[in-house]
Design a protein around this motif. Structure first.
Motif, mmCIF file in Angstrom:
data_model
loop_
_atom_site.group_PDB
_atom_site.id
_atom_site.type_symbol
_atom_site.label_atom_id
_atom_site.label_comp_id
_atom_site.label_asym_id
_atom_site.label_seq_id
_atom_site.Cartn_x
_atom_site.Cartn_y
_atom_site.Cartn_z
ATOM 1 N N TYR A 467 -13.318 3.777 -8.051
ATOM 2 C CA TYR A 467 -11.979 3.213 -7.912
ATOM 3 C C TYR A 467 -11.541 2.538 -9.206
ATOM 4 O O TYR A 467 -12.341 1.885 -9.873
ATOM 5 C CB TYR A 467 -11.946 2.143 -6.820
ATOM 6 N N ALA A 468 -10.257 2.692 -9.517
ATOM 7 C CA ALA A 468 -9.647 1.903 -10.586
ATOM 8 C C ALA A 468 -8.674 0.939 -9.921
ATOM 9 O O ALA A 468 -7.831 1.361 -9.129
ATOM 10 C CB ALA A 468 -8.906 2.818 -11.553
ATOM 11 N N PHE A 469 -8.825 -0.334 -10.199
ATOM 12 C CA PHE A 469 -7.919 -1.320 -9.609
ATOM 13 C C PHE A 469 -7.276 -2.166 -10.690
ATOM 14 O O PHE A 469 -7.933 -2.533 -11.665
ATOM 15 C CB PHE A 469 -8.679 -2.241 -8.648
ATOM 16 N N ASP A 470 -6.006 -2.471 -10.495
ATOM 17 C CA ASP A 470 -5.318 -3.308 -11.470
ATOM 18 C C ASP A 470 -5.471 -4.788 -11.099
ATOM 19 O O ASP A 470 -6.131 -5.138 -10.127
ATOM 20 C CB ASP A 470 -3.846 -2.888 -11.601
ATOM 21 N N ASP A 471 -4.834 -5.596 -11.910
ATOM 22 C CA ASP A 471 -4.918 -7.048 -11.779
ATOM 23 C C ASP A 471 -4.607 -7.501 -10.354
ATOM 24 O O ASP A 471 -5.201 -8.429 -9.825
ATOM 25 C CB ASP A 471 -3.907 -7.666 -12.761
ATOM 26 N N ILE A 472 -3.653 -6.789 -9.730
ATOM 27 C CA ILE A 472 -3.210 -7.186 -8.397
ATOM 28 C C ILE A 472 -4.323 -7.005 -7.370
ATOM 29 O O ILE A 472 -4.527 -7.843 -6.506
ATOM 30 C CB ILE A 472 -1.966 -6.351 -8.006
ATOM 31 N N ASP A 473 -5.039 -5.928 -7.486
ATOM 32 C CA ASP A 473 -5.992 -5.593 -6.430
ATOM 33 C C ASP A 473 -7.440 -5.954 -6.722
ATOM 34 O O ASP A 473 -8.237 -6.088 -5.810
ATOM 35 C CB ASP A 473 -5.940 -4.077 -6.145
ATOM 36 N N ASP A 476 -9.603 -8.886 -4.880
ATOM 37 C CA ASP A 476 -9.748 -8.726 -3.435
ATOM 38 C C ASP A 476 -10.582 -7.504 -3.072
ATOM 39 O O ASP A 476 -11.436 -7.563 -2.186
ATOM 40 C CB ASP A 476 -8.365 -8.576 -2.791
ATOM 41 N N GLU A 477 -10.298 -6.401 -3.749
ATOM 42 C CA GLU A 477 -11.008 -5.164 -3.409
ATOM 43 C C GLU A 477 -12.500 -5.330 -3.655
ATOM 44 O O GLU A 477 -13.327 -4.912 -2.857
ATOM 45 C CB GLU A 477 -10.478 -3.987 -4.240
ATOM 46 N N LYS B 23 3.005 -12.740 -7.295
ATOM 47 C CA LYS B 23 3.278 -11.543 -8.089
ATOM 48 C C LYS B 23 2.738 -10.275 -7.442
ATOM 49 O O LYS B 23 3.384 -9.237 -7.399
ATOM 50 C CB LYS B 23 2.607 -11.733 -9.455
ATOM 51 N N ARG B 24 1.560 -10.397 -6.914
ATOM 52 C CA ARG B 24 0.843 -9.297 -6.314
ATOM 53 C C ARG B 24 1.606 -8.662 -5.161
ATOM 54 O O ARG B 24 1.894 -7.467 -5.161
ATOM 55 C CB ARG B 24 -0.448 -9.930 -5.788
ATOM 56 N N ARG B 111 -12.989 -5.919 7.595
ATOM 57 C CA ARG B 111 -11.778 -5.431 6.976
ATOM 58 C C ARG B 111 -11.203 -4.224 7.714
ATOM 59 O O ARG B 111 -10.016 -4.176 8.032
ATOM 60 C CB ARG B 111 -12.073 -5.038 5.533
ATOM 61 N N GLY B 171 -5.090 -4.685 -0.128
ATOM 62 C CA GLY B 171 -5.164 -3.942 -1.379
ATOM 63 C C GLY B 171 -4.569 -2.550 -1.300
ATOM 64 O O GLY B 171 -3.584 -2.305 -0.606
ATOM 65 N N ARG B 172 -5.185 -1.651 -2.001
ATOM 66 C CA ARG B 172 -4.628 -0.309 -2.115
ATOM 67 C C ARG B 172 -4.588 0.408 -0.759
ATOM 68 O O ARG B 172 -3.596 1.054 -0.425
ATOM 69 C CB ARG B 172 -5.444 0.507 -3.109
ATOM 70 N N ARG B 175 -1.625 -0.759 1.092
ATOM 71 C CA ARG B 175 -0.347 -0.192 0.627
ATOM 72 C C ARG B 175 -0.186 1.234 1.128
ATOM 73 O O ARG B 175 0.905 1.645 1.515
ATOM 74 C CB ARG B 175 -0.260 -0.256 -0.897
#
Lengths: 552, 483
Positions: A467-473, A476-477, B23-24, B111, B171-172, B175
């Motif tokens: 997985y590639a996750f950005d600052d947002i995720d 938490d991920e 922001k997130r 989760r 998270g992803r 979404r």
């Protein structure tokens, strides 16, 4: 068994082995100190061994390669009169927790594999010179040697008496090496493994259990003669001078182990350890002479030694730490340069040894029964040899794009020629080949990317990360994955991971570890072996184990 | 029109979760928002989109002043993200973590379970709007039209509430799930809504009232049990949604009640004593009580199916994990762990219905369904009061829970509304007395004529006792856009 087990030792501390160096031949004597057991409650009689004995052996084998590159033949023999080696100590096994037995077997197997591979990897051939009883783990020591000589004194025999005597199986690859390496006919192997007293004399040769029997009167002379012959015909270059393996720079904290390049941070509540590997602190040396001068302080060797020790420490001393998180920090370019120097000088004995050591350390990672995840963070150096860690792990997470307040260089993964054959796994495939088992052409295509730093999108597209996750995720991920992992049954995780890590072809090595995990560990849990009336508990009482006769 | 590019979230979306500094979630919601607006625009007929509807909008979570009423064009409705206030020191109310501090972050261990629950809940919210999309065209009054749209925009807000949780905490994956909530569509062959009952069109207004009374009540029970979640953000979200959900129940209960009342009034007016004199009753443009009973039978039993199997390990897991409680868990007097308790559930043994005890943990669904049945019975007795008051000899009844079931122990067998096992022939013969026929549907459909004059009502339904926001009887609840 709450004491901390240290895998670091040196010849000044040996209690069970000694080596006599004689030019290109080294005579290795097993002479176990009965009262030198790692734990209380048993005596190491008849050259039987426990983990402490094996830690010394592993040290001998390692030093043989780095400190004594001039040695071409190692003769493993007993320092006692009537016994070669009686195998793993039964009282120790009877008293040990299951988890300790499993870790003990894994480590001894890794050590057997190491000296077995020494001939092919380094031109150091191991001869087992068997005089006296050679049973169970003793014969397994011999089996892992490249050549077995047995004295023909009408008494000395080789044997795998585990089944009739103890109701368990040989735990260090005995059955597998009998069939896969020695290629003993399977019905004869069945006979051999069912008789307590084993096989002696010419029959041992006829059944392929040993390579040569020698009249007892001439045994020592013939062994030495054979050793010199092998040394003379060895392709290994002569005249190499070794380097000293000095003690590691290592500090234990309450929840940490700190080495010069490796930091282990333990989170007990989260049941995970984070292993951070530092990139090179200096530019790559200009030549192998310079590496040789640096000796065990040279970056690639130091990092491998520290990581190896950290893994062993976590395996044996931190059994509730279920997840290992691998991080790296450093300059990938510098790391690549260090690796490149070794690859470019593959015919230099030290370059070869360091690379082969990395192969073993990475296998040790593969074989570690913990959940493993690699975190490719900004500022990391997952390149070449360290990129292998990424694919040794069960999952790889990578930082994507900029992170607020993080000015480290963007995370990249870089392939080097090393990733295409220098560090094979137990299944004899590279980690990339294993990863892309269904699409071998992917591995070929990846060769075009050698040297190209791939950021998260590219690495993700290339299938090099999970997985590639950005600052947002990211936070938490990663947190949720680690929490979820920590909540699963450790047994189910061990089984699942071992299944998924080694796809593709079986090799003797995968068979040894696989059989050990599946069968020996099962038998080691069963009342027939470990129950209060089981064979291991009753061993030595004169009463046979009381078996439940139902076949399962 | 909405500025879709520069959405000002603190003004456009009322929220009490500090969206402007998160922001997130802000970024995630920005990406999701246009898809939602498209979904809404494609759904509701255009002339209604342009009409001014007298709607309440949630502007805070203060129980006193949480809503304000005003004319709004629906696409400009301020769908807000509102969570009930955090309760200081709240603890996990049930299961193995009972008494631990409530989780403020998703526990990694649960989760996937949590995400699945939120996705299923979220999937029902837009589904009901989809099912009801054409009802505006046949509204029996502007008052009812307004109520329909109120329910619709609030179901839309409930979708937002679930999407917020998915974006904020998952998270992803979250979404992706949020996107899929807009991808699935009620009745679609390609990607239907997750639960069967939400793929049936709501064909007429009586169905709409029955749906809001019975099916939304299932939603209420689910929200009640999620409001007991140890995952605090979910609990707070659901607690606030329940405030809105009450209005939906009200629309359903009063809608059915006004239909019954009109029928009784017309019967009395024309001196009809026999409630089964169906043709005569229908000839005056009202729906006879037996047909209303048949609609009740249908919607009640479909809603019972939404509770799933009587004995369920999923429900047990969710309860034991502390992520879904029982109805009014905090008022239940037991150890909240249910490790030793039992609960009575129905079972079929040798072709007979029997009740026997099973571990209470595995009967969580059953218990919630029983609570639901009790809750649903309240409105039915109020409907009977209307009938009684009018002097008509008829009584509405909830059918036995065995009747017309597709899920659970009753699914394989045929029962009448009294819960008696019947033969296939008996069932075929009784069916037209028990469940709405196509002919009943035709008749009801024939009454579905729009009435758009303020203060006027269609022939089959009585005026409400009081107006919304205490407005007078002729208040223009919807200013129709007649393009």
């Amino acid at each position: 068994m709450g004491k901390v087990i240290d895998f670091q030792t040196d010849p000044s501390k040996y209690r069970h082995w000694r080596v006599e160096y004689d030019g290109e031949v080294a005579n290795l004597f097993m002479d176990v100190d009965e009262n030198g057991g790692l734990f209380d409650g048993y005596q190491l009689k008849l050259n039987s061994y426990d983990l402490g004995v094996d830690i010394e052996l592993a040290d001998v084998v390692q030093r043989m390669r780095f400190e004594h590159p001039e040695v071409k033949v190692v003769v493993m023999q007993s320092g006692k009169d009537k016994v070669f080696c009686a195998g793993a100590n039964i009282r120790m096994l009877g008293g040990a927790a299951h988890a300790h037995k499993v870790n003990f077997c894994k480590f001894t197997n890794e050590t057997r594999n190491t000296f077995e591979a020494a001939e092919e990897d380094s031109g150091q051939k191991y001869i087992a010179a068997v005089k006296g009883a050679c049973a169970g783990g003793g014969y397994e020591l011999a089996l892992a040697c490249n050549y077995i000589m047995l004295t023909n004194d009408s008494t000395s025999s080789v044997a795998l008496p585990e089944v009739p005597l103890l109701a368990v199986l040989p735990g260090t690859g005995g059955l597998t090496r009998v069939t896969d390496k020695r290629k003993v006919r399977r019905d004869l192997a069945d006979v051999f493994c069912s008789v307590e007293e084993g096989v002696k004399g010419q029959r041992a040769v006829d059944w392929r259990l040993v390579d040569e029997v020698v009249p007892n009167s001439k045994f020592n002379a013939v062994v030495q003669e054979r050793a010199r012959e092998f040394a003379a015909s060895s392709k290994k270059a002569s005249g190499a001078t070794g380097i000293a393996l000095t003690p590691l720079d290592r500090t234990f904290g309450e929840d940490s182990v700190t080495y010069s390049l490796v930091e282990v941070a333990i989170d007990r509540a989260g049941r995970k350890a984070t292993i951070t590997l530092s990139g090179p602190d200096t530019d790559a040396p200009g030549s192998m002479d310079a590496v040789q001068a640096q000796g065990c302080d040279s970056y690639m060797l130091r990092l491998a030694r520290e990581l190896d020790d950290a893994l062993l420490h976590l395996r044996l001393n931190e059994r509730e730490i279920g997840t290992l998180v691998f991080r790296t920090q450093g300059d990938p370019e510098k790391l690549i340069a260090h690796e490149k120097l070794l690859i470019d000088n593959g015919d230099h004995w030290l370059a070869n040894e360091i690379l082969k050591f990395w192969k073993r350390v990475l296998k040790r990672v593969d074989l570690t029964s913990r959940s493993m995840a690699a975190m490719v963070e900004h500022g990391s150096c997952f390149a070449g040899v360290l990129a292998e860690l990424l694919w040794a792990c069960d999952r790889g997470y990578m930082m994507l794009d900029d992170f607020e307040g993080d000015n480290r260089p963007t995370a990249t993964v870089t392939l080097t020629p090393g990733n295409f054959g220098l560090y094979p796994m137990s299944n004899d495939l590279t980690r990339l080949q294993t990863r892309f088992l269904g699409t071998p052409e992917t591995v070929d295509a990846l060769k075009a990317k050698i040297g190209e730093p791939m950021e998260a999108d590219a690495a993700d597209k290339a299938g090099l990360i999970t997985y590639a996750f950005d600052d947002i995720d990211w936070e938490d991920e990663v947190r949720i994955f680690l929490e979820e992992r920590a909540s699963f049954s450790p047994d189910a995780m061990t089984g699942m991971e071992a299944n998924l890590r080694f796809p593709g072809p079986e090799t003797m090595e995968t068979r040894i570890f696989g059989r050990l995990t599946a069968w020996q560990n099962w038998i080691f849990q069963r009342p027939n072996a470990v129950g209060k009336d089981g064979a291991l508990q009753r061993y030595g009482t004169g009463i046979r184990g009381d078996y439940n006769m139902e076949r399962v | 029109m909405l500025d879709l590019i520069n959405v000002s979230y603190d003004t456009q979306i009322p929220n009490n979760v500090g969206l402007s500094s998160d922001k997130r979630v802000l970024k995630a919601l920005e990406k999701w928002h246009p898809g939602y607006i498209n979904w809404w625009s494609d759904l509701i007929p255009q002339n209604f989109q342009q009409s001014l509807v007298y709607l309440r909008t949630a502007v805070s979570v203060d129980p006193k002043g949480w809503a304000k009423f005003d004319y709004v064009k629906m696409p400009e409705y301020r769908w807000g993200v509102l969570l009930a206030p955090q309760v200081e020191g709240r603890t996990i109310p049930c299961g193995e973590h009972f008494g631990d501090p409530a989780w403020q972050e998703v526990p990694g261990e649960y989760r996937n379970l949590l995400k699945r629950l939120i996705v299923i809940q979220g999937d029902t919210e837009p589904a009901s709007v989809e099912q009801q999309r054409f009802l505006g065209l046949t509204a029996p009054s502007l008052y009812d039209m307004r109520n329909l749209f109120q329910v619709n925009v609030e179901e839309g807000r409930h979708l937002w509430a679930m999407v917020y949780l998915l974006h904020k905490y998952f998270g992803r994956d979250g979404r992706e799930e949020a996107d899929d909530l807009l991808l699935r569509s009620s009745g679609s062959e390609e990607a239907p809504r997750m639960l069967g009952a939400f793929n049936e069109e709501t064909p007429d207004w009586l169905s709409f009232f029955m749906f809001t009374y019975f099916t939304d009540r299932d939603g209420k029970m689910q929200l009640e049990s999620l409001a007991q979640s140890g995952f605090d953000p979910l609990s707070r979200t659901c607690r606030f949604m329940l405030t809105e959900e009450a209005h939906h129940m009200f629309v359903g209960e009063t809608g059915v009640g006004r239909t019954i009342q009109k029928t009784c009034e017309v019967m009395n007016e024309h001196g009809i004593d026999d409630p089964y004199d169906i043709d005569k009753i229908r000839s005056f443009g009202v729906i006879d009580l037996p047909t209303i009973q048949k609609k009740l039978n249908l919607h009640y039993t479909l809603s019972l199916d939404l509770f799933g199997q009587e004995v369920s390990t999923n429900a047990a897991n969710a309860f034991n994990a502390g992520i879904k409680g029982r109805y009014m868990e905090h008022r239940v007097k037991d150890d909240h762990k249910l490790t030793e308790d039992t609960y009575k559930v129905w079972d079929m043994v040798d072709g007979k219905l029997v009740q026997h005890d099973v571990p209470a943990l595995t009967a969580i669904n059953m218990r919630l369904r029983d609570d639901y049945s009790r809750d649903a019975a309240g409105g039915v007795s109020r409907w009977n009061k209307i009938i009684e008051k009018a002097g008509v000899a008829f009584e509405m009844k909830l059918p036995h829970e065995a009747f017309n079931r597709k899920i659970g122990v009753f699914a394989e067998k045929l029962f009448d509304p009294e819960g008696t096992l019947v033969t296939g022939a008996e069932y075929d013969a009784g069916m037209k007395e028990w469940l709405p026929t196509h002919a009943d549907g035709d008749f009801i459909q024939s009454l579905m004529k729009p009435v758009t004059e303020p203060g006027k009502y269609a022939s089959w339904i009585a005026a409400p006792k009081v107006g919304i926001d205490n407005k007078p009887g002729d208040f223009e609840y919807v200013k129709l856009h007649m393009a």
